[in-house]
Design an enzyme around this catalytic site. Structure first.
Site, short mmCIF file in Angstrom:
data_model
loop_
_atom_site.label_atom_id
_atom_site.label_comp_id
_atom_site.label_asym_id
_atom_site.label_seq_id
_atom_site.Cartn_x
_atom_site.Cartn_y
_atom_site.Cartn_z
N GLN A 284 8.24 -13.71 36.14
CA GLN A 284 8.32 -13.44 34.69
C GLN A 284 8.53 -14.71 33.87
OE1 GLN A 284 11.41 -10.17 35.31
NE2 GLN A 284 10.25 -9.35 33.61
N HIS B 132 8.82 -6.99 41.31
CA HIS B 132 8.14 -8.10 40.64
C HIS B 132 7.64 -9.14 41.64
CE1 HIS B 132 8.52 -7.34 36.35
NE2 HIS B 132 9.82 -7.06 36.46
N CYS C 43 11.48 -3.32 30.80
CA CYS C 43 11.17 -4.58 31.48
C CYS C 43 10.83 -5.62 30.42
CB CYS C 43 9.98 -4.38 32.41
SG CYS C 43 9.48 -5.87 33.29
N LEU C 44 11.38 -6.81 30.55
CA LEU C 44 11.10 -7.85 29.55
C LEU C 44 9.61 -8.16 29.47
CD1 LEU C 44 14.07 -10.31 30.23
CD2 LEU C 44 13.84 -8.72 28.32
N GLY D 265 17.98 -8.13 34.29
CA GLY D 265 17.35 -8.67 35.49
C GLY D 265 16.15 -9.51 35.09
N HIS E 137 13.80 -2.75 41.04
CA HIS E 137 12.90 -3.12 39.94
C HIS E 137 12.54 -4.61 40.04
CE1 HIS E 137 11.72 -3.03 35.49
NE2 HIS E 137 11.70 -4.31 35.81
N GLU E 138 13.55 -5.45 40.23
CA GLU E 138 13.29 -6.90 40.29
C GLU E 138 12.51 -7.27 41.55
OE1 GLU E 138 13.68 -8.47 37.64
OE2 GLU E 138 14.84 -6.85 36.74
CO CO Z 1 10.91 -6.09 35.00
#
Ligand code: CO
Length: 184
Positions: free
Chosen positions: A50, A144, A98-99, A45, A140-141
């Protein structure tokens, strides 16, 4: 185009993102680039903040997880201007990463089921319910877009234990396999 991933310590990740219009400049290219960036970074994701864009858009491709969970086969989608209108079911825990938080994985509790309204890349409208891992990735996304990171859901003790690691990321001391940046 592959974007560097904006990491923890960047105020950008704490902003509430803005809705976009259908006419948003080069939206198709942006979405293609986000899928590409996610793929080379080994993510399932990726949310627009991000990659440094404070807009309400995220992409998901859960195919890499389909080996463990066949229900994820073919789950690849862009979500534009999403709105979670219901979160139901018992909370359950799952180890998330998470990236934007390289090297950190923690068990996060989230509600089991969601109802979400969103537009796809062609601005078709959807009103759908999801459960299982799909609901988890979406939540989760979605977080953000509201400036929330998965570590925000942890207990105060767990947060305290992660403080050193988080400070290192914020100082740019990261060993990620993909390119990262801090936007001040
Ligand atoms: Co994330």
């Amino acid at each position: 185009m592959i974007y560097p991933i904006v990491i923890y310590g960047s105020p950008m990740l704490r902003k509430v993102s803005e809705k976009i219009a259908k006419e948003y400049n080069n939206l198709d290219v942006l979405i293609k680039d986000m899928f590409e960036t996610m793929e080379v970074s080994d993510g399932v994701g990726l949310a627009a903040p991000q990659i440094g864009k404070s807009i309400r858009l995220f992409v998901i491709d859960a195919n890499p997880m389909a080996e463990d969970d066949p229900s994820l086969e073919g789950f690849k989608k862009a979500f534009i201007n999403p709105k979670i209108i219901e979160q139901t079911g018992d909370k359950w825990g799952f180890s998330e990463g998470c990236l934007s938080l390289p090297e950190i994985r923690e068990e996060v509790e989230r509600p089991a089921k969601i109802r979400i309204q969103y537009y796809d890349e062609d601005f078709n409208f959807y009103d759908e319910t999801y459960d299982g891992i799909k609901a988890r990735i979406i939540q989760h996304e979605y977080d953000h877009l509201d400036g929330v990171l998965f570590v925000d859901h942890l207990s105060p003790l767990k947060k305290k234990l992660l403080k050193g690691k988080l400070n290192n990321i914020a100082k740019g001391k990261v060993a990620a396999a993909y390119s990262t940046k801090i936007i001040k």
